[in-house]
Design a protein around this motif. Structure first.
Motif, PDB file in Angstrom:
ATOM      1  N   LYS A  20     -35.301 -25.102 -31.173  1.00 53.87           N
ATOM      2  CA  LYS A  20     -35.248 -26.170 -32.175  1.00 53.87           C
ATOM      3  C   LYS A  20     -34.327 -25.834 -33.335  1.00 53.87           C
ATOM      4  CE  LYS A  20     -39.725 -28.191 -31.230  1.00 53.87           C
ATOM      5  NZ  LYS A  20     -41.045 -28.526 -31.730  1.00 53.87           N
ATOM      6  N   LYS A  21     -34.415 -24.603 -33.826  1.00 52.60           N
ATOM      7  CA  LYS A  21     -33.593 -24.208 -34.967  1.00 52.60           C
ATOM      8  C   LYS A  21     -32.150 -23.980 -34.504  1.00 52.60           C
ATOM      9  CE  LYS A  21     -33.141 -21.105 -38.802  1.00 52.60           C
ATOM     10  NZ  LYS A  21     -33.603 -20.004 -39.554  1.00 52.60           N
ATOM     11  N   LYS A  22     -31.240 -24.696 -35.140  1.00 55.11           N
ATOM     12  CA  LYS A  22     -29.823 -24.624 -34.762  1.00 55.11           C
ATOM     13  C   LYS A  22     -29.096 -23.573 -35.604  1.00 55.11           C
ATOM     14  CE  LYS A  22     -30.231 -28.242 -32.109  1.00 55.11           C
ATOM     15  NZ  LYS A  22     -30.657 -27.963 -30.778  1.00 55.11           N
ATOM     16  N   TYR A  23     -28.232 -22.804 -34.942  1.00 56.20           N
ATOM     17  CA  TYR A  23     -27.375 -21.871 -35.660  1.00 56.20           C
ATOM     18  C   TYR A  23     -26.061 -21.707 -34.910  1.00 56.20           C
ATOM     19  CZ  TYR A  23     -28.991 -18.317 -32.306  1.00 56.20           C
ATOM     20  OH  TYR A  23     -29.298 -17.631 -31.154  1.00 56.20           O
ATOM     21  N   TYR A  24     -25.027 -21.360 -35.651  1.00 54.37           N
ATOM     22  CA  TYR A  24     -23.694 -21.071 -35.134  1.00 54.37           C
ATOM     23  C   TYR A  24     -23.248 -19.811 -35.860  1.00 54.37           C
ATOM     24  CZ  TYR A  24     -24.056 -25.854 -33.548  1.00 54.37           C
ATOM     25  OH  TYR A  24     -24.475 -26.996 -32.943  1.00 54.37           O
ATOM     26  N   ARG A  25     -23.062 -18.733 -35.136  1.00 51.05           N
ATOM     27  CA  ARG A  25     -22.839 -17.440 -35.785  1.00 51.05           C
ATOM     28  C   ARG A  25     -21.603 -16.743 -35.223  1.00 51.05           C
ATOM     29  NH1 ARG A  25     -27.370 -14.379 -34.288  1.00 51.05           N
ATOM     30  NH2 ARG A  25     -26.104 -13.009 -33.045  1.00 51.05           N
ATOM     31  N   ILE A  26     -20.809 -16.202 -36.128  1.00 51.56           N
ATOM     32  CA  ILE A  26     -19.698 -15.318 -35.793  1.00 51.56           C
ATOM     33  C   ILE A  26     -20.097 -13.966 -36.360  1.00 51.56           C
ATOM     34  CG2 ILE A  26     -17.253 -14.839 -36.128  1.00 51.56           C
ATOM     35  CD1 ILE A  26     -18.094 -18.309 -36.748  1.00 51.56           C
ATOM     36  N   ASP A  27     -20.181 -12.968 -35.495  1.00 50.30           N
ATOM     37  CA  ASP A  27     -20.791 -11.688 -35.852  1.00 50.30           C
ATOM     38  C   ASP A  27     -19.939 -10.533 -35.357  1.00 50.30           C
ATOM     39  OD1 ASP A  27     -22.933 -10.262 -36.944  1.00 50.30           O
ATOM     40  OD2 ASP A  27     -24.051 -10.228 -35.069  1.00 50.30           O
TER      41      ASP A  27
END
Length: 180
Positions: A20-27
């Motif tokens: 449900k929780k949306k995230y977009y990550r560059i790591d």
């Protein structure tokens, strides 16, 4: 360099569809603060967004827009799938340096052996690196370890090691010193 850092020790990910929780990550994960800061500065210079460094072990930024920009322009950053982008010779040397800073190693034993090595599960990527090194006159040998599904690229000759030092080198201080 940002692309190579992400291919070597990074990820460009979003949440699984069922979550449900949306995230977009560059790591970018690395234990060397010099590399983390280099990634941070280069990322900020290009994208005008400064990744945060956490506990001197990773730098990341959350951005849906940049996630899609990177994926659309470069495809996958997964270990088996990354590709070297089409770069000028000058930019290629920075790409190679950043990738070697993440994935490379140096072995120098006086009167025994001298090697700059690189290993990856991405055979096509390693073959592209081998071809890229030739643009700087650097010869290397490639071996595929089937039992481990790993490609091993080695630069062994003294002249080739000197060319690597001159044209590519390392930013990572321990690797740079060992090569010196």
């Amino acid at each position: 360099a940002v692309h190579a850092y992400l291919c070597g020790d990074g990820c460009v990910v979003k949440n699984p569809k069922h979550q449900k929780k949306k995230y977009y990550r560059i790591d970018f994960r690395n234990m060397n603060l010099i590399l983390l800061e280099d990634f941070q500065n280069k990322f900020n210079n290009y994208f005008k967004l400064k990744p945060k460094i956490y506990r001197n072990e990773r730098a990341n930024v959350h951005s849906k827009e940049l996630y899609y920009k990177l994926i659309d322009e470069f495809g996958s950053f997964y270990s088996r799938e990354w590709k070297i982008p089409n770069l000028s010779k000058e930019n290629l040397r920075y790409w190679l340096r950043a990738f070697y800073d993440c994935e490379g190693w140096v072995e120098i034993q006086k009167a025994k052996s001298r090697v700059i090595g690189l290993q990856s599960v991405n055979e096509k990527g390693i073959r592209a690196i081998k071809k890229s090194l030739l643009k700087f006159g650097i010869n290397s040998s490639l071996k595929y370890k089937k039992d481990k599904s790993i490609c091993d690229l080695r630069i062994c000759g003294l002249d080739d090691i000197k060319k690597f030092s001159k044209y590519i080198n390392f930013l990572h201080p321990n690797k740079k010193e060992k090569l010196r």
